[in-house]
Design a protein around this motif. Structure first.
Motif, PDB file in Angstrom:
ATOM      1  N   GLN A 188       2.626   1.534  -2.579  1.00 48.62           N
ATOM      2  CA  GLN A 188       3.664   0.580  -2.179  1.00 48.62           C
ATOM      3  C   GLN A 188       4.675   0.393  -3.308  1.00 48.62           C
ATOM      4  O   GLN A 188       5.892   0.341  -3.070  1.00 48.62           O
ATOM      5  CB  GLN A 188       3.035  -0.768  -1.818  1.00 48.62           C
ATOM      6  N   ALA A 189       4.168   0.292  -4.534  1.00 56.09           N
ATOM      7  CA  ALA A 189       5.058   0.122  -5.685  1.00 56.09           C
ATOM      8  C   ALA A 189       5.923   1.361  -5.891  1.00 56.09           C
ATOM      9  O   ALA A 189       7.138   1.266  -6.121  1.00 56.09           O
ATOM     10  CB  ALA A 189       4.240  -0.163  -6.941  1.00 56.09           C
ATOM     11  N   THR A 210      -2.050   0.179  -2.794  1.00 58.55           N
ATOM     12  CA  THR A 210      -1.167  -0.788  -3.452  1.00 58.55           C
ATOM     13  C   THR A 210      -0.216  -0.077  -4.406  1.00 58.55           C
ATOM     14  O   THR A 210       0.980  -0.394  -4.471  1.00 58.55           O
ATOM     15  CB  THR A 210      -2.003  -1.831  -4.214  1.00 58.55           C
ATOM     16  N   LEU A 211      -0.744   0.899  -5.145  1.00 61.29           N
ATOM     17  CA  LEU A 211       0.114   1.647  -6.065  1.00 61.29           C
ATOM     18  C   LEU A 211       1.219   2.372  -5.300  1.00 61.29           C
ATOM     19  O   LEU A 211       2.380   2.385  -5.721  1.00 61.29           O
ATOM     20  CB  LEU A 211      -0.718   2.646  -6.861  1.00 61.29           C
ATOM     21  N   LYS A 222       0.827  -7.810  -5.721  1.00 57.33           N
ATOM     22  CA  LYS A 222       0.491  -6.925  -6.839  1.00 57.33           C
ATOM     23  C   LYS A 222       1.441  -5.733  -6.924  1.00 57.33           C
ATOM     24  O   LYS A 222       1.839  -5.322  -8.014  1.00 57.33           O
ATOM     25  CB  LYS A 222      -0.952  -6.440  -6.704  1.00 57.33           C
ATOM     26  N   TRP A 223       1.790  -5.157  -5.765  1.00 57.64           N
ATOM     27  CA  TRP A 223       2.628  -3.964  -5.808  1.00 57.64           C
ATOM     28  C   TRP A 223       3.982  -4.270  -6.431  1.00 57.64           C
ATOM     29  O   TRP A 223       4.546  -3.429  -7.140  1.00 57.64           O
ATOM     30  CB  TRP A 223       2.788  -3.353  -4.415  1.00 57.64           C
TER      31      TRP A 223
END
Length: 239
Positions: free
Chosen positions: A52-53, A49-50, A10-11
């Motif tokens: 990581q992006a 997760t955000l 997802k990231w």
């Protein structure tokens, strides 16, 4: 039989979406993106997760996250000319940014062997250390530790507090001019202490400068150990 490829994490999909939006001009240099909570809600992911992006896009030079301030599109790096007349305020001013400096702390320390050699004083000579933070448009860009011989400029702390400039502080202390003798440039990961002071995440790269400034008669007046955020500064050696 074809093997079904695993979907990207997802990231990574978030990073690709934000990168495409940046490429399309959704945000301009200096703009702040929506906050972590808003972005996490938009992409229906948790904040880990955000992050990581965002971290991936930071490594690509597309975003800059600042603790307590938010996520920004970075401005073009400041081209910092290294010359015999190197001055922080001049370099930042040429980039159409507003330069300023802030005193973090001051102390008296004995000269270790390396700094004593650079300043041409005996080891253990009493030095005044100024720990300063450098800003461009109120944004921290680096930290510099300056070392001065106390016997030469005993009032340098008070002078810097009044002037907020090394050049002006030295002038107030009776040193009307100086020039750069040497500058050694290297790179390393930011220390935890500097990361906290600059409000950035650990793991950022910094450009490290070890420099010696001298008076017109050739006497060393200042040894500086700088740590500048590598994505905000580009050093240009001019001859």
């Amino acid at each position: 039989m074809r093997t079904k490829e695993a979907a990207p994490p997802k990231w990574r999909r978030i990073a690709e979406t934000l990168a495409a939006e940046l490429q399309a001009g959704a945000w301009k240099p200096g703009d702040r993106l929506p906050g972590e909570y808003a972005l996490a809600e938009r992409f229906d992911v948790n904040r880990h997760t955000l992050r990581q992006a965002v971290s991936h896009l930071e490594n690509e030079g597309l975003l800059r996250a600042e603790q307590g301030r938010g996520i920004f599109v970075p401005d073009p790096p400041i081209h910092y000319a290294v010359t015999p007349r190197t001055r922080f305020s001049d370099n930042v001013g040429r980039a159409q940014r507003r330069p300023s400096r802030q005193l973090i702390k001051s102390s008296e320390v004995p000269a270790d062997a390396a700094i004593a050699e650079a300043l041409e004083v005996p080891a253990d000579t009493t030095l005044i250390r100024l720990e300063t933070m450098s800003f461009a448009d109120d944004r921290p860009v680096g930290i510099v530790s300056h070392y001065f011989c106390k016997a030469r400029v005993p009032a340098i702390v008070e002078a810097f507090k009044a002037e907020r400039s090394i050049t002006a502080a030295l002038r107030r202390c009776g040193v009307p001019d100086y020039k750069r003798r040497t500058t050694r440039i290297s790179a390393q990961l930011i220390s935890n202490a500097d990361a906290r002071l600059l409000g950035v995440r650990r793991g950022r790269a910094v450009l490290v400068t070890d420099s010696v400034n001298i008076e017109p008669d050739g006497r060393p007046i200042d040894y500086g150990h700088g740590r500048m955020l590598g994505d905000l500064m580009t050093f240009v050696v001019e001859f």
